[in-house]
Design a protein around this motif. Structure first.
Motif, PDB file in Angstrom:
ATOM      1  N   HIS A  86       7.107   7.134 -12.468  1.00  0.00           N
ATOM      2  CA  HIS A  86       7.218   6.160 -11.562  1.00  0.00           C
ATOM      3  C   HIS A  86       6.606   6.673 -10.299  1.00  0.00           C
ATOM      4  N   LEU A  87       6.912   7.764  -9.859  1.00  0.00           N
ATOM      5  CA  LEU A  87       6.292   8.172  -8.612  1.00  0.00           C
ATOM      6  C   LEU A  87       4.724   8.324  -8.688  1.00  0.00           C
ATOM      7  N   ALA A  88       4.149   8.362  -9.771  1.00  0.00           N
ATOM      8  CA  ALA A  88       2.558   8.442  -9.746  1.00  0.00           C
ATOM      9  C   ALA A  88       2.131   6.978  -9.889  1.00  0.00           C
ATOM     10  N   LEU A  89       2.933   6.205 -10.386  1.00  0.00           N
ATOM     11  CA  LEU A  89       2.312   4.559 -10.831  1.00  0.00           C
ATOM     12  C   LEU A  89       2.640   4.059  -9.531  1.00  0.00           C
ATOM     13  N   ARG A  90       3.556   4.285  -8.511  1.00  0.00           N
ATOM     14  CA  ARG A  90       4.088   3.330  -7.633  1.00  0.00           C
ATOM     15  C   ARG A  90       3.603   3.930  -6.500  1.00  0.00           C
ATOM     16  N   GLY A  91       2.637   5.053  -6.288  1.00  0.00           N
ATOM     17  CA  GLY A  91       1.918   5.613  -5.184  1.00  0.00           C
ATOM     18  C   GLY A  91       3.182   6.467  -4.108  1.00  0.00           C
ATOM     19  N   VAL A 136       0.910  -1.225  -0.240  1.00  0.00           N
ATOM     20  CA  VAL A 136      -0.141   0.138   0.033  1.00  0.00           C
ATOM     21  C   VAL A 136       0.917   1.334  -0.085  1.00  0.00           C
ATOM     22  N   PRO A 137       1.435   1.672  -1.113  1.00  0.00           N
ATOM     23  CA  PRO A 137       2.372   2.798  -1.338  1.00  0.00           C
ATOM     24  C   PRO A 137       1.537   4.119  -0.706  1.00  0.00           C
ATOM     25  N   SER A 167     -12.110  -0.300  -4.245  1.00  0.00           N
ATOM     26  CA  SER A 167     -11.571   1.200  -5.068  1.00  0.00           C
ATOM     27  C   SER A 167     -11.565   2.274  -4.412  1.00  0.00           C
ATOM     28  N   ALA A 168     -12.438   2.556  -3.638  1.00  0.00           N
ATOM     29  CA  ALA A 168     -12.390   3.912  -2.913  1.00  0.00           C
ATOM     30  C   ALA A 168     -11.177   3.811  -1.987  1.00  0.00           C
ATOM     31  N   SER A 169     -11.092   2.645  -1.262  1.00  0.00           N
ATOM     32  CA  SER A 169     -10.028   2.506  -0.422  1.00  0.00           C
ATOM     33  C   SER A 169      -8.521   2.823  -0.937  1.00  0.00           C
ATOM     34  N   TYR A 170      -8.468   2.156  -2.259  1.00  0.00           N
ATOM     35  CA  TYR A 170      -7.208   2.296  -2.930  1.00  0.00           C
ATOM     36  C   TYR A 170      -6.748   3.548  -3.639  1.00  0.00           C
ATOM     37  N   ALA A 171      -7.992   4.173  -4.016  1.00  0.00           N
ATOM     38  CA  ALA A 171      -7.711   5.356  -4.623  1.00  0.00           C
ATOM     39  C   ALA A 171      -7.307   6.490  -3.735  1.00  0.00           C
ATOM     40  N   ALA A 172      -7.760   6.450  -2.515  1.00  0.00           N
ATOM     41  CA  ALA A 172      -7.444   7.219  -1.193  1.00  0.00           C
ATOM     42  C   ALA A 172      -6.115   7.164  -0.836  1.00  0.00           C
ATOM     43  N   GLN A 173      -5.753   5.642  -0.674  1.00  0.00           N
ATOM     44  CA  GLN A 173      -4.441   5.239  -0.074  1.00  0.00           C
ATOM     45  C   GLN A 173      -3.303   5.774  -1.126  1.00  0.00           C
ATOM     46  N   HIS A 174      -3.608   5.820  -2.413  1.00  0.00           N
ATOM     47  CA  HIS A 174      -2.578   6.026  -3.367  1.00  0.00           C
ATOM     48  C   HIS A 174      -2.800   7.595  -3.824  1.00  0.00           C
ATOM     49  N   GLY A 175      -3.402   8.301  -3.161  1.00  0.00           N
ATOM     50  CA  GLY A 175      -3.508   9.905  -3.622  1.00  0.00           C
ATOM     51  C   GLY A 175      -3.871  10.001  -5.036  1.00  0.00           C
ATOM     52  N   ILE A 176      -4.923   9.241  -5.640  1.00  0.00           N
ATOM     53  CA  ILE A 176      -5.360   9.235  -6.805  1.00  0.00           C
ATOM     54  C   ILE A 176      -6.866   9.956  -6.843  1.00  0.00           C
ATOM     55  N   ALA A 177      -7.095  10.735  -7.719  1.00  0.00           N
ATOM     56  CA  ALA A 177      -8.404  11.398  -8.086  1.00  0.00           C
ATOM     57  C   ALA A 177      -8.852  11.105  -9.205  1.00  0.00           C
ATOM     58  N   THR A 178      -9.875  10.038  -9.559  1.00  0.00           N
ATOM     59  CA  THR A 178     -10.569   9.512 -10.537  1.00  0.00           C
ATOM     60  C   THR A 178     -11.342  10.467 -11.062  1.00  0.00           C
TER      61      THR A 178
END
Length: 747
Positions: free
Chosen positions: A469-474, A165-166, A683-694
């Motif tokens: 790299h920083l974006a893809l690996r959290g 979980v990066p 998906s909600a947990s994953y996006a939040a954990q990785h700092g991603i806004a869909t």
């Protein structure tokens, strides 16, 4: 050996199957089968090979032949699955192993800290105990070495990364990490905590928030928190110290067990005060100098150690002083140079900081137990200074004496970013991501060196080629910190444009569309002034995504139109494919589904030729949206299933954050409502954990509709149960659920 294309074609023909028939049986597209048989895709993903083997109904020997024809692909993984073996023999620790294993396995206290002086063997004991009790922890054992960290706030992000979980999006708090560990019976081994002791409250909060979590820590000092059970690791007694000394001396090629040397060797062991590190270094030295000469020299060095340290630490300092003095000048200089490298390093990095002859010095340092070999990455060996040794080297070679090494580290970090940055855009992406993960701390230190030396354009280059790299690996938080170090520095037009491209890329990840558009526009202007066409196109494609996501169709269309000629002449497959995605998204949002599908299928073909997993996953995600708008759930599931597996295989957090909610919507629409709710939670947990806004509008609209439908159909209590289960699921569990949903949707 026959190529994969030849073997696949032969096996398909032998079964009298057409490409279309095999595609149907394997659950992939006919175009994918055709591309594989033409050799356009030379290294298919493991899940694709498995699907083809299943579709062909291969026997074991044939399956092995098909798998064996795939060129090697680096494996990836985010959690330590196999604990490293202890370095050297483990002597005199049976009672300690039994005692600590009992504490950990019986959960007398769920936070056990092994304390003691540097070099006493805390890490070795922790590894042995973890291996002993591993079968008691159904969630696995994860080792997190924090020796390279200096910021206590970086400990939980390191834990999150090791667990898969990066740290980028979970806010760096124990409370936000705890849901990932809920109901997982995990043993977390935190090694080398002494320099980040202020992380103790965060570790305590994590332990108290996760009833199924146990922590085994090593530190020179206790954490001094209430849940802690401290276990003091004592030095070896004289008998075991002597055994260890003789065994290590024998391994170094010396015979010191003769009666006339016994007294001297015993005295040497007594001088080391039973510290395994001091014993091993002394044994290595005694093999060349002889025990009598060593004893004479060692005695004086022990008494001359820093008097404000405990005696045992003075012994290690003394042994290291002596050991370094015995090194050849080149190896001694290399040891000082390597002190500037905070993480593991390659032979090339050693040469960069140590200069010509560094590889010979690496061999010498390994022989003298001052360097250790760690796991290879992408087939390249890596080494690391033992942390007590690195701290000693930093103290002995102060900063003003390591300027050349810091220059070398900066140059190596810059070169690594450029080389691996190119691979990130091609079929070597997964391997490049793994290398850059291993180099993360070194890249940060190299960036600091470039800034310190005034090489600001090179610092901007490092950021431009490393942001993906920083974006893809959290590692979004790292990315923002790196950008801040170079913000506002004097640069050329090209350097400022490079910095802005990195900034725009991370804004895209975070969903800051306004800043993305402003920055990409400024970057385009500067790149145009600098005459750098590729940099201009990189800025333009990010601006295109920003315009699409902002709903500014005219601006997006203008960007595609205005750069078409330059794009055609550039020959850069990555940029061309992503411009194709922008064009397809634009048609999709304009309501032109046939046009969108046509453009996106062209982009898919380019992505498959490119062999870049992230690019292909992005195309498949958008194509799945087209299928959903046509209510073709089977095709959507097929595309999303492939995108999910590609992203999971390469640990691509960004594309996975888009695949999961889309697949959740498919599940709801085909009647698998509970599975859909669980995937929505994941998906909600994953996006939040990785700092991603869909933030792609078409995807958002579909997800919002399907989420509301799932909630209504299940009712709030049942929906909440499934949602919470999804949030707590591991990535492996999510992947298995995704495969099951895909199978049912296509049934």
């Amino acid at each position: 050996m026959s190529s994969f294309a030849d073997v696949l074609r032969e096996l398909r023909t032998a079964r009298s199957l057409t490409q279309e028939e095999l595609a149907e049986r394997a659950g992939i597209t006919a175009k994918a089968v055709s591309a594989l048989e033409r050799g356009d895709r030379r290294r298919p993903y493991p899940h694709t090979v498995r699907s083809l083997a299943d579709g062909l109904g291969l026997e074991d020997a044939e399956r092995d032949r098909l798998v064996g024809s795939v060129p090697g692909r680096a494996t990836t993984g985010r959690t330590v699955a196999v604990l490293p073996a202890p370095q050297g023999p483990v002597l005199g620790r049976d009672a300690d192993v039994d005692a600590v294993a009992g504490l950990v396995a019986e959960r007398v206290r769920r936070l056990v800290t092994l304390t003691g002086p540097g070099g006493v063997g805390k890490t070795t004991l922790a590894l042995v105990v973890a291996a002993r009790v591993a079968d008691r922890f159904t969630g696995g054992v994860t080792l997190v070495d924090v020796a390279a960290l200096r910021d206590p706030d970086a400990v939980l992000p390191a834990v999150a990364t090791a667990l898969g979980v990066p740290e980028g999006g979970y806010a760096g708090t124990a409370a936000s990490l705890a849901p990932y560990l809920e109901h997982r019976h995990v043993l977390l081994v935190l090694d080398n905590l002494e320099q980040v002791l202020d992380c103790a409250p965060q570790v305590t909060e994590l332990v108290t928030s996760c009833p199924d979590l146990s922590v085994l820590a090593t530190s020179r000092a206790p954490l001094r928190v209430r849940p802690e059970r401290e276990y003091r690791v004592a030095p070896l007694d004289q008998h075991d110290a002597l055994r260890l000394f003789l065994e290590r001396a024998d391994a170094a090629g010396a015979d010191l067990g003769t009666p006339d040397q016994a007294g001297t060797v015993a005295a040497l062991c007594q001088e080391t005060e039973g510290l395994p590190l001091a014993i091993e270094l002394s044994a290595s030295a005694a093999s060349s100098l002889g025990p009598a000469a060593l004893l004479e020299r060692l005695g004086s060095l022990v008494t001359e150690g820093p008097r404000d340290l405990p005696p045992r630490q003075r012994s290690i300092e003394a042994t290291l002083d002596w050991s370094v003095e015995l090194l050849p000048p080149a190896a001694r200089a290399l040891l000082g140079a390597l002190a500037v490298v905070p993480a593991s390093f390659t032979p090339a990095a050693a040469e960069a900081v140590g200069g010509e002859g560094a590889l010979s010095g690496v061999h010498t340092l390994l022989e003298h137990s001052l360097l250790t070999r760690v796991d290879d990455v992408d087939g390249v060996p890596r080494y690391r200074l033992l942390e007590p040794v690195r701290q000693y080297a930093v103290h002995r070679w102060p900063q003003d004496g390591s300027a050349a090494a810091r220059r070398g580290l900066g140059a190596h970090a810059w070169e690594t970013a450029l080389v691996r940055g190119q691979q990130l855009r091609a079929d070597e992406q997964a391997a490049a991501l793994d290398v850059l993960d291993a180099e993360l701390a070194n890249q940060a230190a190299g960036l600091d060196s470039l800034v310190e030396l005034g090489r600001n354009d090179d610092a901007a280059d490092l950021l431009r080629h490393g942001w993906l790299h920083l974006a893809l690996r959290g590692h979004a938080r790292d990315g923002q910190a790196w950008l801040g170090r170079a913000r506002g520095l004097p640069m050329s037009d090209r350097g400022r444009a490079s910095w802005m491209v990195a900034h725009a890329g991370l804004c895209h990840l975070a969903g800051d569309t306004d800043e993305l558009r402003r920055t990409s526009e400024a970057a385009r202007d500067l790149a145009r002034l600098a005459g750098d066409d590729l940099l201009l196109l990189e800025a333009a494609v990010l601006g295109g995504f920003g315009a699409v996501f902002a709903g500014d169709h005219d601006a997006a269309a203008a960007l595609v139109r205005d750069h078409a000629g330059l794009l055609e002449s550039s020959g850069d497959g990555y940029v061309r494919t992503h411009f194709g995605i922008v064009d397809g998204q634009l048609a999709l949002l304009s309501g032109d589904l046939p046009g969108a599908e046509h453009r996106l299928l062209e982009a898919e073909a380019m992505a498959r030729r490119l062999g870049n997993p992230f690019t292909l996953a992005v195309v498949l995600n958008v194509l799945a949206t087209v299928s959903e708008l046509r209510e073709d759930h089977a095709t959507s599931a097929l595309r999303l299933g492939e995108a999910t597996e590609i992203s999971a295989d390469a640990s691509l957090s960004w594309s996975l954050a888009y695949s999961l909610p889309a697949l959740a919507g498919v599940a709801v629409r085909v009647g698998e409502v509970a599975a859909g709710a669980r995937l929505f939670g994941a998906s909600a947990s994953y996006a939040a954990q990785h700092g991603i806004a869909t933030t792609f509008q078409a995807s958002q609209d579909l997800a919002a509709r399907d989420l509301a439908d799932a909630r209504n159909r299940l009712g709030e209590p049942a929906f909440r149960r499934e949602w919470d289960a999804g949030r707590a699921a591991t990535i492996a569990e999510v992947g298995e659920l995704a495969r099951e949903v895909t199978r049912r949707a296509r049934a």
